[in-house]
Design a protein around this motif. Sequence first.
Motif, PDB file in Angstrom:
ATOM      1  N   TYR A 182      27.977  43.349  27.188  1.00 60.95           N
ATOM      2  CA  TYR A 182      29.108  43.312  28.113  1.00 60.95           C
ATOM      3  C   TYR A 182      29.814  44.659  28.170  1.00 60.95           C
ATOM      4  CZ  TYR A 182      28.931  38.254  28.743  1.00 60.95           C
ATOM      5  OH  TYR A 182      28.540  36.974  29.075  1.00 60.95           O
ATOM      6  N   TYR A 183      30.376  44.933  29.334  1.00 65.43           N
ATOM      7  CA  TYR A 183      31.302  46.039  29.551  1.00 65.43           C
ATOM      8  C   TYR A 183      32.668  45.437  29.875  1.00 65.43           C
ATOM      9  CZ  TYR A 183      28.267  50.214  30.016  1.00 65.43           C
ATOM     10  OH  TYR A 183      27.425  51.279  29.794  1.00 65.43           O
ATOM     11  N   SER A 184      33.730  46.172  29.591  1.00 65.91           N
ATOM     12  CA  SER A 184      35.025  45.808  30.143  1.00 65.91           C
ATOM     13  C   SER A 184      35.032  46.171  31.630  1.00 65.91           C
ATOM     14  CB  SER A 184      36.149  46.566  29.429  1.00 65.91           C
ATOM     15  OG  SER A 184      36.226  46.189  28.065  1.00 65.91           O
ATOM     16  N   VAL A 185      35.773  45.432  32.433  1.00 67.04           N
ATOM     17  CA  VAL A 185      35.904  45.801  33.849  1.00 67.04           C
ATOM     18  C   VAL A 185      36.754  47.066  33.960  1.00 67.04           C
ATOM     19  CG1 VAL A 185      36.684  45.068  36.133  1.00 67.04           C
ATOM     20  CG2 VAL A 185      35.690  43.395  34.551  1.00 67.04           C
ATOM     21  N   VAL A 186      37.862  47.091  33.246  1.00 70.77           N
ATOM     22  CA  VAL A 186      38.751  48.258  33.205  1.00 70.77           C
ATOM     23  C   VAL A 186      39.098  48.554  31.748  1.00 70.77           C
ATOM     24  CG1 VAL A 186      39.750  47.979  35.511  1.00 70.77           C
ATOM     25  CG2 VAL A 186      40.761  46.747  33.574  1.00 70.77           C
ATOM     26  N   PRO A 187      39.528  49.778  31.429  1.00 67.63           N
ATOM     27  CA  PRO A 187      39.857  50.120  30.040  1.00 67.63           C
ATOM     28  C   PRO A 187      40.900  49.181  29.445  1.00 67.63           C
ATOM     29  CG  PRO A 187      39.801  52.095  31.409  1.00 67.63           C
ATOM     30  CD  PRO A 187      39.692  50.927  32.346  1.00 67.63           C
ATOM     31  N   GLY A 188      40.789  49.019  28.125  1.00 64.67           N
ATOM     32  CA  GLY A 188      41.739  48.168  27.429  1.00 64.67           C
ATOM     33  C   GLY A 188      41.172  46.817  27.040  1.00 64.67           C
ATOM     34  N   GLY A 189      39.946  46.532  27.465  1.00 63.42           N
ATOM     35  CA  GLY A 189      39.306  45.281  27.086  1.00 63.42           C
ATOM     36  C   GLY A 189      38.684  45.378  25.708  1.00 63.42           C
ATOM     37  N   VAL A 195      33.677  49.519  33.597  1.00 58.75           N
ATOM     38  CA  VAL A 195      33.102  49.778  34.914  1.00 58.75           C
ATOM     39  C   VAL A 195      34.004  50.714  35.714  1.00 58.75           C
ATOM     40  CG1 VAL A 195      32.323  48.726  37.079  1.00 58.75           C
ATOM     41  CG2 VAL A 195      31.985  47.514  34.901  1.00 58.75           C
ATOM     42  N   TYR A 196      35.295  50.394  35.765  1.00 55.83           N
ATOM     43  CA  TYR A 196      36.274  51.199  36.499  1.00 55.83           C
ATOM     44  C   TYR A 196      37.231  51.847  35.499  1.00 55.83           C
ATOM     45  CZ  TYR A 196      34.677  48.262  40.370  1.00 55.83           C
ATOM     46  OH  TYR A 196      33.913  47.595  41.288  1.00 55.83           O
ATOM     47  N   LYS A 197      37.691  53.043  35.839  1.00 54.29           N
ATOM     48  CA  LYS A 197      38.540  53.778  34.900  1.00 54.29           C
ATOM     49  C   LYS A 197      39.858  54.260  35.506  1.00 54.29           C
ATOM     50  CE  LYS A 197      34.619  55.275  32.126  1.00 54.29           C
ATOM     51  NZ  LYS A 197      33.685  54.342  32.766  1.00 54.29           N
ATOM     52  N   SER A 198      40.046  54.086  36.798  1.00 57.05           N
ATOM     53  CA  SER A 198      41.237  54.629  37.449  1.00 57.05           C
ATOM     54  C   SER A 198      42.475  53.792  37.131  1.00 57.05           C
ATOM     55  CB  SER A 198      41.039  54.693  38.961  1.00 57.05           C
ATOM     56  OG  SER A 198      41.061  53.391  39.515  1.00 57.05           O
ATOM     57  N   LYS A 199      43.632  54.419  37.254  1.00 55.54           N
ATOM     58  CA  LYS A 199      44.903  53.738  37.044  1.00 55.54           C
ATOM     59  C   LYS A 199      45.088  52.615  38.058  1.00 55.54           C
ATOM     60  CE  LYS A 199      49.895  54.579  36.902  1.00 55.54           C
ATOM     61  NZ  LYS A 199      50.974  55.597  37.043  1.00 55.54           N
TER      62      LYS A 199
END
Length: 234
Positions: A182-189, A195-199
């Motif tokens: 698994y990957y996190s969808v956005v940072p902090g998971g 997958v995505y890194k933008s604010k």
Amino acid sequence: MNTDLGFIRKDVEINAEGTLIKGWLYLPLRKKTEPYPAIVMAHGYAGLKEMYLESYAKKFAENGFAVVLFDYRNFGDSEGTPRHEIDPWQQVEDYRHVITYASSLSEVDSESIGIWGTSYSGGHVLVVGATDKRVKCVVSQVPTISGSKMAHRRVNGDALTELLSSFAEDRLNRQRGGDPVYYSVVPGGEFENSVYKSKDALEFYLKGSEKFNNKVTLRSIELSRGYEPGAFIA
């Protein structure tokens, strides 16, 4: 069953050949002697029906449309495994299953069914609209057009070599009975890679719904690289 000014909302279950897709059916309260035109809609990449879309569905219902807003299989309230795996072609099929359900309702005019999508599902509705004659109208908002071009912009060089190797390792592990990567969808998971890194993406996903689970399978990323809904526009 929930009611609001101008429409009623009901929980629904849709049999997708053995897998239950779950969603909300909106019906206008205004009296009408003929069935309503209908709109089938779902969210984009890793999105849930609770994430921002209800305001659209309410507005459509208040203006005389029946609406079915649903969660794809593997996500939200719907059944399906592996959880949080995004297969774009399977999600296209989920749209077809929900169209079939909508067309079976006595309240719906089966000759007046439209589909609505945004981002990843904006690509899905292009495919469905081009290949399913039951669809009479398509609304595609900021759609995914080319998975391969999008992937090329995001990852290249040594990082691409590493990513492609991870796809192969994940497939081998899953064939041997192991759990998906698994990957996190956005940072902090809970997973290091995302997958995505933008604010903007971080705010969009994490503020969308308490039900959002910040993860997708690695294979979801692999499958997106070969998804080309723009080929169906013509």
